[in-house]
Write a protein that holds these residues in place. Sequence first.
Motif, PDB file in Angstrom:
ATOM      1  N   LEU A   4       0.669  -1.119  -0.029  1.00  0.00           N
ATOM      2  CA  LEU A   4       0.362  -0.332   0.032  1.00  0.00           C
ATOM      3  C   LEU A   4       1.584   0.790  -0.356  1.00  0.00           C
ATOM      4  O   LEU A   4       2.011   1.480   1.011  1.00  0.00           O
ATOM      5  N   LEU A   5       0.680   2.138  -1.053  1.00  0.00           N
ATOM      6  CA  LEU A   5       1.722   3.475  -1.370  1.00  0.00           C
ATOM      7  C   LEU A   5       0.387   4.206  -1.020  1.00  0.00           C
ATOM      8  O   LEU A   5      -0.048   4.450  -1.921  1.00  0.00           O
ATOM      9  N   VAL A   6       1.364   5.361   0.093  1.00  0.00           N
ATOM     10  CA  VAL A   6       0.345   6.490   0.289  1.00  0.00           C
ATOM     11  C   VAL A   6       1.011   7.386   0.463  1.00  0.00           C
ATOM     12  O   VAL A   6       1.609   7.613   0.202  1.00  0.00           O
ATOM     13  N   GLU A   7      -0.205   8.108  -1.020  1.00  0.00           N
ATOM     14  CA  GLU A   7       0.177   9.071  -1.504  1.00  0.00           C
ATOM     15  C   GLU A   7       0.544  10.750  -0.805  1.00  0.00           C
ATOM     16  O   GLU A   7       1.108  11.660  -1.292  1.00  0.00           O
ATOM     17  N   ASN A   8      -0.577  10.800  -0.070  1.00  0.00           N
ATOM     18  CA  ASN A   8      -0.558  12.408   0.297  1.00  0.00           C
ATOM     19  C   ASN A   8      -1.582  11.834   1.992  1.00  0.00           C
ATOM     20  O   ASN A   8      -2.089  11.028   1.581  1.00  0.00           O
ATOM     21  N   LEU A   9      -0.806  11.998   2.710  1.00  0.00           N
ATOM     22  CA  LEU A   9      -1.700  12.720   4.076  1.00  0.00           C
ATOM     23  C   LEU A   9      -1.280  13.951   4.441  1.00  0.00           C
ATOM     24  O   LEU A   9      -0.039  14.887   4.488  1.00  0.00           O
ATOM     25  N   GLN A  42      -6.248   4.026  10.431  1.00  0.00           N
ATOM     26  CA  GLN A  42      -7.421   4.055   8.928  1.00  0.00           C
ATOM     27  C   GLN A  42      -7.133   3.135   7.999  1.00  0.00           C
ATOM     28  O   GLN A  42      -7.301   2.349   7.642  1.00  0.00           O
ATOM     29  N   ALA A  43      -5.920   3.328   7.273  1.00  0.00           N
ATOM     30  CA  ALA A  43      -5.148   3.372   5.663  1.00  0.00           C
ATOM     31  C   ALA A  43      -4.535   1.894   6.155  1.00  0.00           C
ATOM     32  O   ALA A  43      -4.569   1.234   5.562  1.00  0.00           O
ATOM     33  N   VAL A  83      -3.627  -3.915   5.768  1.00  0.00           N
ATOM     34  CA  VAL A  83      -4.201  -5.283   6.664  1.00  0.00           C
ATOM     35  C   VAL A  83      -5.138  -6.560   6.531  1.00  0.00           C
ATOM     36  O   VAL A  83      -5.063  -7.150   6.208  1.00  0.00           O
ATOM     37  N   ALA A  84      -6.280  -5.603   5.978  1.00  0.00           N
ATOM     38  CA  ALA A  84      -7.914  -6.365   5.951  1.00  0.00           C
ATOM     39  C   ALA A  84      -7.517  -7.049   4.995  1.00  0.00           C
ATOM     40  O   ALA A  84      -8.265  -8.249   4.321  1.00  0.00           O
ATOM     41  N   ILE A 109      -2.105  -7.192   2.782  1.00  0.00           N
ATOM     42  CA  ILE A 109      -1.156  -5.838   2.322  1.00  0.00           C
ATOM     43  C   ILE A 109       0.063  -6.354   3.854  1.00  0.00           C
ATOM     44  O   ILE A 109      -0.655  -5.249   5.084  1.00  0.00           O
ATOM     45  N   ASP A 110       1.014  -6.612   3.785  1.00  0.00           N
ATOM     46  CA  ASP A 110       1.690  -6.449   4.605  1.00  0.00           C
ATOM     47  C   ASP A 110       2.985  -5.649   5.116  1.00  0.00           C
ATOM     48  O   ASP A 110       3.777  -5.717   5.391  1.00  0.00           O
ATOM     49  N   ARG A 111       2.927  -4.520   4.089  1.00  0.00           N
ATOM     50  CA  ARG A 111       3.736  -3.137   3.724  1.00  0.00           C
ATOM     51  C   ARG A 111       3.174  -1.884   3.353  1.00  0.00           C
ATOM     52  O   ARG A 111       2.532  -2.280   2.058  1.00  0.00           O
ATOM     53  N   VAL A 112       2.813  -0.387   4.273  1.00  0.00           N
ATOM     54  CA  VAL A 112       2.884   0.366   4.098  1.00  0.00           C
ATOM     55  C   VAL A 112       4.530   1.492   3.876  1.00  0.00           C
ATOM     56  O   VAL A 112       4.953   1.588   4.372  1.00  0.00           O
ATOM     57  N   GLU A 113       3.967   2.054   2.860  1.00  0.00           N
ATOM     58  CA  GLU A 113       5.377   3.005   1.840  1.00  0.00           C
ATOM     59  C   GLU A 113       4.674   4.343   2.332  1.00  0.00           C
ATOM     60  O   GLU A 113       3.452   4.621   1.086  1.00  0.00           O
ATOM     61  N   LEU A 114       5.993   5.076   2.211  1.00  0.00           N
ATOM     62  CA  LEU A 114       5.056   6.954   1.799  1.00  0.00           C
ATOM     63  C   LEU A 114       6.082   7.644   1.550  1.00  0.00           C
ATOM     64  O   LEU A 114       7.749   6.841   2.050  1.00  0.00           O
TER      65      LEU A 114
END
Length: 163
Positions: free
Chosen positions: A82-87, A105-106, A111-112, A115-120
């Motif tokens: 999951l790639l975070v574009e903006n916060l 929340q993201a 996780v739901a 997806i096992d990695r969040v990047e930004l």
Amino acid sequence: MTEQDFSKASPEDASELAEMVRELAASEGKRNTGELSAEKVADWLCQDPPAFEALLAGPPRNRQGYIAFYRAFSLFRGGPVLLVENLYIRPSARGSGLGRQLLKQASAHAVAQGIDRVELNVRSNNPDTIAFYQRCGFHPPGEEVFRIEGAALRDFAGKDTDS
């Protein structure tokens, strides 16, 4: 804010979301947000699958922030990311914990979906934001981001030789 104060962005939210994207760009000194319009944002949210997803904080017509993200794939990781574009949190709501709540929340959304990695990405000249992400458990992977865009991209793509 309670969990009910967060909602998934829909095409009806496009005007407010586009406005906050322009606010974020202005706060970062970016003058050009392309041809960003509420109509384009609505179109992107209507695609199947959507070009991106966003969570909005606060009631309609009084949003206090958003997080926008999209799904990508990592061959090295062997799965989706999951790639975070903006916060973005509006100045009046900063320091309230809203950014952390949106990021959580993201992350729960990731996780739901298995997806096992969040990047930004974060600008290297933004120490307060870097510290915030580190307090949330994010860490720099020791890589640098490189980018080519606009005329430079078109020029490079048209070259016949690798020099």
